[in-house]
Write a protein that holds these residues in place. Structure first.
Motif, mmCIF file in Angstrom:
data_model
loop_
_atom_site.group_PDB
_atom_site.id
_atom_site.type_symbol
_atom_site.label_atom_id
_atom_site.label_comp_id
_atom_site.label_asym_id
_atom_site.label_seq_id
_atom_site.Cartn_x
_atom_site.Cartn_y
_atom_site.Cartn_z
ATOM 1 N N ARG A 234 0.833 -1.209 0.000
ATOM 2 C CA ARG A 234 0.000 0.000 0.000
ATOM 3 C C ARG A 234 0.862 1.253 0.000
ATOM 4 N NH1 ARG A 234 -5.229 1.788 1.366
ATOM 5 N NH2 ARG A 234 -5.357 3.410 2.952
ATOM 6 N N HIS A 235 1.930 1.249 0.796
ATOM 7 C CA HIS A 235 2.869 2.370 0.800
ATOM 8 C C HIS A 235 3.490 2.554 -0.587
ATOM 9 C CE1 HIS A 235 3.349 3.334 5.202
ATOM 10 N NE2 HIS A 235 2.691 2.180 5.271
ATOM 11 N N THR A 236 3.826 1.440 -1.223
ATOM 12 C CA THR A 236 4.450 1.500 -2.545
ATOM 13 C C THR A 236 3.483 2.072 -3.573
ATOM 14 O OG1 THR A 236 5.699 -0.487 -1.931
ATOM 15 C CG2 THR A 236 5.762 0.173 -4.236
ATOM 16 N N TYR A 237 2.224 1.676 -3.482
ATOM 17 C CA TYR A 237 1.201 2.173 -4.395
ATOM 18 C C TYR A 237 1.099 3.692 -4.329
ATOM 19 C CZ TYR A 237 -3.561 3.070 -6.123
ATOM 20 O OH TYR A 237 -4.658 3.571 -6.796
ATOM 21 N N VAL A 238 1.015 4.221 -3.109
ATOM 22 C CA VAL A 238 0.906 5.675 -2.926
ATOM 23 C C VAL A 238 2.122 6.378 -3.523
ATOM 24 C CG1 VAL A 238 0.891 7.530 -1.212
ATOM 25 C CG2 VAL A 238 -0.560 5.527 -0.895
ATOM 26 N N THR A 239 3.306 5.862 -3.227
ATOM 27 C CA THR A 239 4.534 6.489 -3.716
ATOM 28 C C THR A 239 4.612 6.467 -5.236
ATOM 29 O OG1 THR A 239 5.729 5.905 -1.699
ATOM 30 C CG2 THR A 239 7.054 6.368 -3.651
ATOM 31 N N ARG A 240 4.252 5.345 -5.845
ATOM 32 C CA ARG A 240 4.330 5.251 -7.309
ATOM 33 C C ARG A 240 3.336 6.193 -7.980
ATOM 34 N NH1 ARG A 240 8.264 3.713 -5.804
ATOM 35 N NH2 ARG A 240 9.204 1.641 -5.919
ATOM 36 N N LEU A 241 2.146 6.365 -7.392
ATOM 37 C CA LEU A 241 1.181 7.305 -7.972
ATOM 38 C C LEU A 241 1.709 8.729 -7.921
ATOM 39 C CD1 LEU A 241 -2.380 6.174 -6.771
ATOM 40 C CD2 LEU A 241 -1.304 5.825 -8.991
ATOM 41 N N ILE A 242 2.296 9.104 -6.782
ATOM 42 C CA ILE A 242 2.851 10.456 -6.657
ATOM 43 C C ILE A 242 3.984 10.644 -7.661
ATOM 44 C CG2 ILE A 242 4.085 12.040 -5.130
ATOM 45 C CD1 ILE A 242 1.142 11.740 -4.452
ATOM 46 N N GLU A 243 4.842 9.659 -7.780
ATOM 47 C CA GLU A 243 5.955 9.756 -8.727
ATOM 48 C C GLU A 243 5.463 9.834 -10.165
ATOM 49 O OE1 GLU A 243 9.569 7.507 -6.318
ATOM 50 O OE2 GLU A 243 8.561 6.468 -7.955
ATOM 51 N N ALA A 244 4.322 9.198 -10.437
ATOM 52 C CA ALA A 244 3.768 9.214 -11.794
ATOM 53 C C ALA A 244 3.067 10.526 -12.112
ATOM 54 C CB ALA A 244 2.795 8.046 -11.982
ATOM 55 N N GLY A 245 2.939 11.411 -11.124
ATOM 56 C CA GLY A 245 2.355 12.722 -11.373
ATOM 57 C C GLY A 245 0.880 12.848 -11.078
ATOM 58 N N TYR A 246 0.274 11.836 -10.414
ATOM 59 C CA TYR A 246 -1.144 11.928 -10.090
ATOM 60 C C TYR A 246 -1.381 12.986 -9.009
ATOM 61 C CZ TYR A 246 -2.450 7.860 -12.869
ATOM 62 O OH TYR A 246 -2.702 7.002 -13.908
ATOM 63 N N ASP A 247 -2.536 13.633 -9.090
ATOM 64 C CA ASP A 247 -2.892 14.679 -8.145
ATOM 65 C C ASP A 247 -2.983 14.109 -6.731
ATOM 66 O OD1 ASP A 247 -4.135 17.456 -7.591
ATOM 67 O OD2 ASP A 247 -5.617 16.056 -6.780
ATOM 68 N N GLY A 248 -2.512 14.890 -5.759
ATOM 69 C CA GLY A 248 -2.489 14.436 -4.375
ATOM 70 C C GLY A 248 -3.859 14.075 -3.837
ATOM 71 N N GLN A 249 -4.879 14.860 -4.179
ATOM 72 C CA GLN A 249 -6.229 14.567 -3.696
ATOM 73 C C GLN A 249 -6.759 13.277 -4.298
ATOM 74 O OE1 GLN A 249 -7.942 16.254 -1.222
ATOM 75 N NE2 GLN A 249 -9.173 14.388 -1.386
ATOM 76 N N PHE A 250 -6.410 13.026 -5.563
ATOM 77 C CA PHE A 250 -6.802 11.771 -6.208
ATOM 78 C C PHE A 250 -6.202 10.584 -5.457
ATOM 79 C CE2 PHE A 250 -5.571 8.362 -9.173
ATOM 80 C CZ PHE A 250 -6.823 7.968 -9.628
ATOM 81 N N VAL A 251 -4.922 10.689 -5.101
ATOM 82 C CA VAL A 251 -4.252 9.612 -4.375
ATOM 83 C C VAL A 251 -4.908 9.400 -3.013
ATOM 84 C CG1 VAL A 251 -2.063 8.795 -3.414
ATOM 85 C CG2 VAL A 251 -2.082 10.088 -5.561
ATOM 86 N N THR A 252 -5.209 10.493 -2.313
ATOM 87 C CA THR A 252 -5.873 10.399 -1.011
ATOM 88 C C THR A 252 -7.219 9.690 -1.130
ATOM 89 O OG1 THR A 252 -4.782 12.397 -0.180
ATOM 90 C CG2 THR A 252 -6.817 11.744 0.904
ATOM 91 N N ASP A 253 -7.993 10.027 -2.161
ATOM 92 C CA ASP A 253 -9.288 9.380 -2.379
ATOM 93 C C ASP A 253 -9.117 7.904 -2.736
ATOM 94 O OD1 ASP A 253 -10.485 11.803 -1.888
ATOM 95 O OD2 ASP A 253 -10.741 12.315 -4.007
ATOM 96 N N GLN A 254 -8.111 7.590 -3.525
ATOM 97 C CA GLN A 254 -7.881 6.208 -3.946
ATOM 98 C C GLN A 254 -7.644 5.284 -2.750
ATOM 99 O OE1 GLN A 254 -8.927 5.669 -7.234
ATOM 100 N NE2 GLN A 254 -6.963 4.788 -7.838
ATOM 101 N N TYR A 266 2.601 7.945 3.977
ATOM 102 C CA TYR A 266 2.817 6.750 3.168
ATOM 103 C C TYR A 266 3.831 6.976 2.048
ATOM 104 C CZ TYR A 266 -1.103 4.128 5.149
ATOM 105 O OH TYR A 266 -1.930 3.440 5.990
ATOM 106 N N THR A 267 4.161 8.224 1.787
ATOM 107 C CA THR A 267 4.966 8.556 0.611
ATOM 108 C C THR A 267 6.440 8.660 0.956
ATOM 109 O OG1 THR A 267 3.083 9.836 -0.200
ATOM 110 C CG2 THR A 267 5.179 10.154 -1.317
ATOM 111 N N ALA A 268 7.262 7.978 0.180
ATOM 112 C CA ALA A 268 8.720 8.098 0.314
ATOM 113 C C ALA A 268 9.306 8.044 -1.088
ATOM 114 C CB ALA A 268 9.291 6.973 1.181
ATOM 115 N N LEU A 269 9.459 9.202 -1.691
ATOM 116 C CA LEU A 269 9.895 9.262 -3.079
ATOM 117 C C LEU A 269 11.308 8.719 -3.219
ATOM 118 C CD1 LEU A 269 8.532 12.787 -4.023
ATOM 119 C CD2 LEU A 269 7.409 10.573 -4.232
ATOM 120 N N SER A 270 11.527 7.983 -4.296
ATOM 121 C CA SER A 270 12.829 7.365 -4.514
ATOM 122 C C SER A 270 13.879 8.417 -4.844
ATOM 123 C CB SER A 270 12.738 6.357 -5.659
ATOM 124 O OG SER A 270 12.473 7.030 -6.881
#
Length: 323
Positions: A234-254, A266-270
């Motif tokens: 789950r942590h990885t999912y959140v991080t990959r979405l942020i890295e892919a450029g998805y909007d923060g609110q979209f990620v929070t809702d997901q 949950y986010t730890a950018l590589s």
């Protein structure tokens, strides 16, 4: 330092417990069934609202106090190690006629679902086939364009939270589709299909404990750190979405968080992603500086031309200079 950190965690845990007790008491006071609001209005002429909310709760004012090396995003190399070993192992078990081949193939789809849709263990274990949805604007994903999560993490005294998770990774959708068409039916070769998404060979829904055990099995095969658990998906999912450029609110809702601050934990950018962003910023800054320098040079050239034209006209018998 370790002792201080442990003392800090115990202190925060104590405050959180006190806070939860206070929240339950305030819920009792504000419940219309006990008529306390009416009593207060009649006695004092007013009734205060519920004062303790998520925004001012301790858990939203403190840094993450868990084990930093435990629940964290997997690196890309770790993701490759975890999933990359599965297909060869499934093939090996199948060639040997081992009964574990079916469970291994199920595990591939199960952990892909956890990773590809950012699910918790309970949410994953209790999935059923009818939880998948079509989305009119995502026809390329067919029946797997959305996932209705019915067993989300509940608040105190509340029923499980529900949410709709939109599919974003085509490779994850393809893996689930192959599982549904070719693997899952084998669990029901001699019994009626009960709609469970990830059944066991004992004709039952997989348990959260079994999810932990299966993750440990694959983690050990991949020689990954012992502290890693299924929640890392789950942590990885959140991080990959942020890295892919998805909007923060979209990620929070997901992922079903009430606040973006929770998602941020949950986010730890590589390092690669951070380096790329720094490089993009530096390149953009350099381009901007060059553009400003060229604009200034052009402006100065125009000023020189204007000045030269003026001085030429002022000289007796002068002629206009051309460039």
């Amino acid at each position: 330092m370790v002792g201080d950190a442990g003392g800090h965690r115990r202190h925060v845990d104590h405050v959180c417990k006190y806070q939860n007790d206070l929240a339950l008491y305030l819920s009792y006071l504000s419940d219309p069934a006990y008529e306390w609001p009416q009593v207060c209005l009649g006695t004092f002429g007013m009734f205060t609202g519920f004062a303790l909310r998520d925004l001012n709760a301790v858990r939203h004012a403190q840094e993450y106090i868990g084990q930093p090396s435990g629940n964290r995003p997997l690196t890309r190399a770790e993701v490759k190690l975890f999933f990359g070993q599965m297909d060869p192992e499934i093939k090996r078990l199948r060639e040997q006629g081992h009964k574990g081949a079916l469970a291994a193939a199920r595990d591939l789809a199960m952990f892909t679902t956890m990773y590809g849709w950012g699910l918790r263990r309970r949410e994953t274990a209790r999935l059923e086939t009818h939880d998948w949805r079509r989305q009119a604007k995502l026809p390329e994903f067919g029946d797997y364009a959305g996932l209705a999560v019915r067993w989300g993490k509940a608040g105190a005294g509340q029923p499980p939270k529900r949410r709709m998770v939109i599919s974003v990774w085509p490779w994850a959708v393809r893996t689930v589709q192959l599982y549904m068409e070719n693997v899952r039916p084998l669990f029901y070769a001699d019994r009626q299909d009960d709609g469970v998404m990830f059944p066991t060979e004992r004709d039952e829904m997989i348990s959260e404990r079994a999810v932990n055990q299966r993750f440990q099995h694959w983690r050990e095969l991949g020689k990954l750190p012992d502290r890693l658990g299924p929640h890392c998906m789950r942590h990885t999912y959140v991080t990959r979405l942020i890295e892919a450029g998805y909007d923060g609110q979209f990620v929070t809702d997901q992922v079903g968080h009430s606040h973006a601050a929770t998602t941020a934990i949950y986010t730890a950018l590589s390092s690669d992603f951070k380096n790329l962003k720094v490089r993009e910023y530096l390149d953009a800054a350099e381009e901007g500086a060059l553009a400003r320098a060229f604009a200034m040079a052009d402006a100065e050239a125009d000023m020189d031309d204007d000045f030269s034209d003026q001085t030429t006209h002022d000289r007796p018998g002068g002629s206009r200079r051309t460039r």
